[in-house]
Scaffold this active site. Structure first.
Site, mmCIF file in Angstrom:
data_model
loop_
_atom_site.group_PDB
_atom_site.id
_atom_site.type_symbol
_atom_site.label_atom_id
_atom_site.label_comp_id
_atom_site.label_asym_id
_atom_site.label_seq_id
_atom_site.Cartn_x
_atom_site.Cartn_y
_atom_site.Cartn_z
ATOM 1 N N THR A 1 52.720 78.441 60.241
ATOM 2 C CA THR A 1 52.360 79.120 60.993
ATOM 3 C C THR A 1 50.614 78.851 61.490
ATOM 4 O O THR A 1 50.077 79.800 60.716
ATOM 5 C CB THR A 1 53.228 80.173 61.385
ATOM 6 O OG1 THR A 1 54.408 80.050 61.410
ATOM 7 C CG2 THR A 1 52.985 80.445 63.375
ATOM 8 N N VAL A 2 50.136 78.523 62.790
ATOM 9 C CA VAL A 2 49.163 78.965 63.476
ATOM 10 C C VAL A 2 49.184 79.581 64.669
ATOM 11 O O VAL A 2 49.755 79.204 65.416
ATOM 12 C CB VAL A 2 47.852 77.626 63.201
ATOM 13 C CG1 VAL A 2 47.759 77.441 61.668
ATOM 14 C CG2 VAL A 2 48.466 76.619 64.658
#
Length: 519
Positions: free
Chosen positions: A338-339
């Site tokens: 995830t970012v």
């Protein structure tokens, strides 16, 4: 200001602001670059959520929520999964692949609230994918981990193209080496030219459909064509005078809100107080247990958000927190890889944005000649027909990625987020308490060591906590382990706006290769 987990991504967002774009434009450009330079956690084939504060010119405005998580394909049923030989949803291959929402999020954000031409927003990502970029140290480590995993699974024809796309040298790129992905550049060009229509109703959709049929997948062009992201009303709780906002279910943001509701009933004391740390852990255990029992696609929820966040239910759950560690059971309230990035512009518009492939590179399924690595979000579904999050065609699963936002009355304070799977609501709670209870600035709030509940009585604690706290937790019945890999303890960004001066103050994550860019 732009805060993101990669310097090139932050710089791309800043450059869009310099070209006259707003915070929404900057968020899209930053997210697109992150899909190139940090493929270990996100990509074109993932999902996204956003909280968007639109200023009205008076110091106030309105917060909008976008849910761009995808649904299960029409052919993905519990019966089909069991017939394929699985007793539970697998992590890799076609089975956990759901409809990606990230391209639709970019397009919808631009259409609804952007200022610049959409193609201009993807131009930095296209250039970086084609010309190449030096792989940063933390990402090189995560990339090597993914390469070992998918090389072992390369006998699966759906996974085999991963090696060509992400290990063209026969191995994962090392820190400082230049990685290029021409196929991804061409895909981004197609998205830019079609405003992402090609992904859902065009050439890319056809390629995804053909590869899925060829290699035993469930995803079809009709599943893609029927997808639209959804604008939703954000949900919040007031924590000691500050409103903490999250996306409503199917996201797990409500877990953070439930935990904060429990903690609000206790004196915050001092940060190094053993009683405080114990209560934080117990509150998170109770909130997470409830979350996994009650949260799913909003259309399939059996319990309302209002009842889970109610005063009465918070008091009932808070009373379960004892001096020693407990093994919580879910409560029943009364009916009722995830970012993350944050952007802010000169007009006071701010965006809290997150996108993810779920586990690392996702399912490992890479559509040939596109550079698209598809997410494995469907792994979160249950095959138990009695579970609230049971798999069903067209249903969205319990989702881990959550953007956060803070306001005080009608005044926006700013976006925050902590990426990292099931660490995310735990990171949200700890960062909010650092900001609100202890008045830490954004950087100090992110620098502070974190703990992580890991199921049962297991708790991981980062180096930096005083030894007396760790001993005290063990004496209370917590099974404590010291963290070795701190990337598992969340990677966050924060931007806060001073209501009087309008000046932004940002913090970026020390556990990854992050950067803040300021115009």
């Amino acid at each position: 200001m732009v805060a993101a987990s990669q310097p090139q991504a932050s710089e791309a967002g800043r450059d869009i602001l310099a070209q006259g774009g707003n915070a929404v434009d900057a968020a899209i450009a930053t997210a697109a670059v992150l899909s190139v330079v940090e493929p270990t956690g996100n990509g074109i084939g993932g999902d996204a959520f956003a909280l968007v504060w639109l200023a009205d010119g008076t110091g106030s405005g309105k917060l909008h929520g976008l849910n761009a998580s995808g649904h299960a394909p029409a052919g993905l049923t519990p019966e089909a999964v069991k017939t394929a030989g699985f007793d539970e949803m697998p992590l890799h291959g076609w089975t956990p692949v759901t409809v990606p929402g990230t391209p639709a999020a970019w397009a919808e954000l631009s259409r609804s609230h952007g200022k610049l031409d959409f193609a201009k927003l993807l131009a930095p990502a296209i250039r970086i994918a084609r010309e190449g970029f030096p792989v940063s140290p933390v990402i090189a480590k995560l990339w090597a981990r993914g390469e070992r995993q998918f090389r072992a699974a390369a006998t699966d024809p759906a996974v085999a193209p991963w090696l060509e796309a992400f290990a063209p040298r026969g191995r994962a790129p090392r820190a400082g080496e230049i990685h290029r992905n021409e196929a991804q550049a061409r895909t981004l060009e197609s998205l830019a030219a079609s405003h992402c229509e090609s992904f859902y109703r065009g050439e890319l959709a056809e390629k995804i459909d053909a590869f899925s049929r060829e290699t035993g997948g469930y995803l079809r062009a009709t599943d893609l064509a029927g997808y639209q992201p959804e604008w939703v009303e954000p949900i919040s709780v007031n924590y000691r005078g500050v409103d903490v906002w999250e996306i409503p279910p199917n996201g797990q943001g409500m877990v953070a809100l439930m935990a904060l509701r429990l903690m609000e009933g206790f004196d915050p004391a001092v940060r190094d107080d053993p009683e405080l740390l114990h209560r934080q852990i117990e509150a998170m255990k109770l909130a997470y247990t409830d979350g996994h029992h009650h949260i799913t696609d909003s259309a399939h929820m059996r319990t309302s958000v209002e009842s889970l966040l109610s005063d009465a239910y918070a008091e009932t759950r808070r009373a379960l927190i004892k001096p020693t560690a407990i093994d919580p059971e879910p409560g029943e309230p009364q009916a009722g890889g995830t970012v993350y990035l944050a952007t802010a512009d000169a007009d006071g518009n701010m965006v809290s944005y997150i996108q993810s492939n779920y586990h690392g590179f996702g399912s490992g399924v890479v559509v040939p000649e596109t550079g698209i690595s598809l997410q494995n979000r469907g792994h979160g579904f249950s095959l138990d027909p009695g579970h609230v999050n049971t798999l069903a065609p067209g249903k969205r699963t319990f989702h881990t990625i959550i953007p956060g936002f803070l306001t005080q009355g009608d005044t926006p304070l700013g976006p925050f987020g902590v990426m990292g799977g099931f660490m995310q609501p735990q990171g949200h709670m700890q960062v909010v308490m650092n900001l609100v209870d202890y008045a830490l600035n954004p950087q100090a709030a992110l620098d502070a060591p974190r703990w992580q509940w890991m199921g049962g009585r297991k708790v991981g604690i980062e180096p930096g906590y005083p030894l007396h706290l760790i001993r005290d937790m063990a004496e209370r019945g917590h099974e404590v382990t010291m963290a070795i890999d701190t990337t598992a303890y969340g990677r966050g960004q924060v931007i806060l706006r001073d209501p009087q001066s309008g000046v932004y103050c940002g913090g970026t994550e020390p556990r990854t290769d992050a950067a803040i860019a300021v115009l």
